[in-house]
Structure formats: structure tokens, C-alpha cells
Scaffold this motif. Sequence first.
Motif, PDB file in Angstrom:
ATOM      1  N   UNK A  69       0.846  -1.204   0.000  1.00 14.81           N
ATOM      2  CA  UNK A  69       0.000   0.000   0.000  1.00 14.81           C
ATOM      3  C   UNK A  69       0.875   1.247   0.000  1.00 14.81           C
ATOM      4  N   UNK A  70       1.919   1.214   0.788  1.00 14.18           N
ATOM      5  CA  UNK A  70       2.855   2.328   0.847  1.00 14.18           C
ATOM      6  C   UNK A  70       3.608   2.465  -0.478  1.00 14.18           C
ATOM      7  N   UNK A  71       4.010   1.350  -1.065  1.00 10.62           N
ATOM      8  CA  UNK A  71       4.676   1.390  -2.371  1.00 10.62           C
ATOM      9  C   UNK A  71       3.777   2.005  -3.439  1.00 10.62           C
ATOM     10  N   UNK A  72       2.499   1.636  -3.431  1.00 15.25           N
ATOM     11  CA  UNK A  72       1.555   2.203  -4.417  1.00 15.25           C
ATOM     12  C   UNK A  72       1.443   3.723  -4.251  1.00 15.25           C
ATOM     13  N   UNK A  73       1.344   4.183  -3.022  1.00 12.81           N
ATOM     14  CA  UNK A  73       1.245   5.611  -2.751  1.00 12.81           C
ATOM     15  C   UNK A  73       2.516   6.325  -3.220  1.00 12.81           C
ATOM     16  N   UNK A  74       3.671   5.766  -2.893  1.00 11.84           N
ATOM     17  CA  UNK A  74       4.963   6.328  -3.281  1.00 11.84           C
ATOM     18  C   UNK A  74       5.077   6.385  -4.803  1.00 11.84           C
ATOM     19  N   UNK A  75       4.732   5.306  -5.455  1.00  7.06           N
ATOM     20  CA  UNK A  75       4.862   5.209  -6.904  1.00  7.06           C
ATOM     21  C   UNK A  75       3.967   6.213  -7.630  1.00  7.06           C
ATOM     22  N   UNK A  76       2.824   6.516  -7.052  1.00  6.59           N
ATOM     23  CA  UNK A  76       1.874   7.417  -7.680  1.00  6.59           C
ATOM     24  C   UNK A  76       2.094   8.891  -7.367  1.00  6.59           C
ATOM     25  N   UNK A  77       3.143   9.226  -6.649  1.00  5.45           N
ATOM     26  CA  UNK A  77       3.374  10.606  -6.235  1.00  5.45           C
ATOM     27  C   UNK A  77       4.755  11.055  -6.711  1.00  5.45           C
ATOM     28  N   UNK A  78       4.782  12.021  -7.611  1.00  8.53           N
ATOM     29  CA  UNK A  78       6.065  12.444  -8.198  1.00  8.53           C
ATOM     30  C   UNK A  78       7.024  13.025  -7.147  1.00  8.53           C
ATOM     31  N   UNK A  79       6.498  13.696  -6.139  1.00  4.60           N
ATOM     32  CA  UNK A  79       7.375  14.252  -5.106  1.00  4.60           C
ATOM     33  C   UNK A  79       8.030  13.135  -4.287  1.00  4.60           C
ATOM     34  N   UNK A  80       7.276  12.080  -4.020  1.00 10.25           N
ATOM     35  CA  UNK A  80       7.814  10.959  -3.252  1.00 10.25           C
ATOM     36  C   UNK A  80       8.767  10.097  -4.068  1.00 10.25           C
ATOM     37  N   UNK A  81       8.546  10.001  -5.359  1.00 13.74           N
ATOM     38  CA  UNK A  81       9.369   9.133  -6.200  1.00 13.74           C
ATOM     39  C   UNK A  81      10.843   9.502  -6.133  1.00 13.74           C
ATOM     40  N   UNK A  82      11.146  10.728  -5.719  1.00 10.35           N
ATOM     41  CA  UNK A  82      12.547  11.146  -5.569  1.00 10.35           C
ATOM     42  C   UNK A  82      13.183  10.577  -4.303  1.00 10.35           C
ATOM     43  N   UNK A  83      12.371  10.048  -3.409  1.00 10.11           N
ATOM     44  CA  UNK A  83      12.870   9.471  -2.164  1.00 10.11           C
ATOM     45  C   UNK A  83      13.140   7.989  -2.397  1.00 10.11           C
ATOM     46  N   UNK A  84      14.390   7.556  -2.244  1.00  9.64           N
ATOM     47  CA  UNK A  84      14.684   6.140  -2.479  1.00  9.64           C
ATOM     48  C   UNK A  84      14.076   5.237  -1.411  1.00  9.64           C
ATOM     49  N   UNK A  85      13.568   4.105  -1.884  1.00 14.28           N
ATOM     50  CA  UNK A  85      13.009   3.096  -0.981  1.00 14.28           C
ATOM     51  C   UNK A  85      13.880   1.849  -1.044  1.00 14.28           C
ATOM     52  N   UNK A  86      14.204   1.344   0.137  1.00 13.51           N
ATOM     53  CA  UNK A  86      14.811   0.023   0.257  1.00 13.51           C
ATOM     54  C   UNK A  86      13.749  -0.865   0.892  1.00 13.51           C
TER      55      UNK A  86
END
Length: 134
Positions: A69-86
Motif C-alpha cells: 500500500x505504501x509502495x503504491x502511494x509512493x509510486x503514484x506521487x512524483x514528489x515521493x518518487x525522488x525518495x529512495x526506498x529500500x
Amino acid sequence: MPLLLLVEDTPADLRKAWDIAQSAGFTECEVSTYASNALMYLEKAFEGKAPLPDAMLIDLNLGTESGFELLRFWHGNSKLKRIPIVVWSVMDGSEREICRLFGVYRFVSKHDSPAVLREALVSIISTAGSSASS
């Protein structure tokens, strides 16, 4: 001061992940044990009521909730996409493929040695430091 948003519901894994993150150079941590809490934190950050994290470390298996759910939110938000996820989780091949399709920075199995997770987090800080000095 690199800020990590750490999403993990198992206390022992939470402590282990934060110890590794600190050894990699993270100095601040926002902890969420549920994906919904992490989403609320990110919404507050968008409103300027909390700082945006420099990176996110998430477990996909959060008991009653899913890190997807968090990945979907991150993926759909251009501002968040700049934040790397491990993604640090127990994963099978299909979950790794989903992470790859979402554009997750790295995925690390919880069965890997702590050095693998540390290397992924060090890489984020090194990249951030290089772009900040450019």
C-alpha cells in the motif's frame, strides 16, 4: 542529518534495522509499525508539518497491513518518487518483480547478512551527498 522513514512491525527487526541504518550514516528516524501510519506521516510532511524523509526502509509484511500500500502511494506521487526506498522483507520472486516494476531503489532479503542492508543504505547517503555537493 539524513532522516529515515522506517516501516517495520517486528520489534527485533526494527531495532536491527535502525542499528544498521545508524552505522550507514542515518542520524534521524521516524518509525511506523503500520503502512497507514507511514502514509499519515507522509501526508503531514506534504503539509509542511513534518520533514520529508531522505529515504524509506520498509517491510512488505506488516501483519494486518501490507507495505505494498505504501509502495503504491509512493509510486503514484512524483514528489515521493525522488525518495529512495529500500524494501527489507522476506520475499519470493514475484514480490521482487513487483518491487522492480515499482522502481524500488533496492530490495534486500531479511535472510541476507546485515552488511547487504548496510551497503544499500550507505549507497543512498553517498548518492545524496554527491548530488548535494554538485
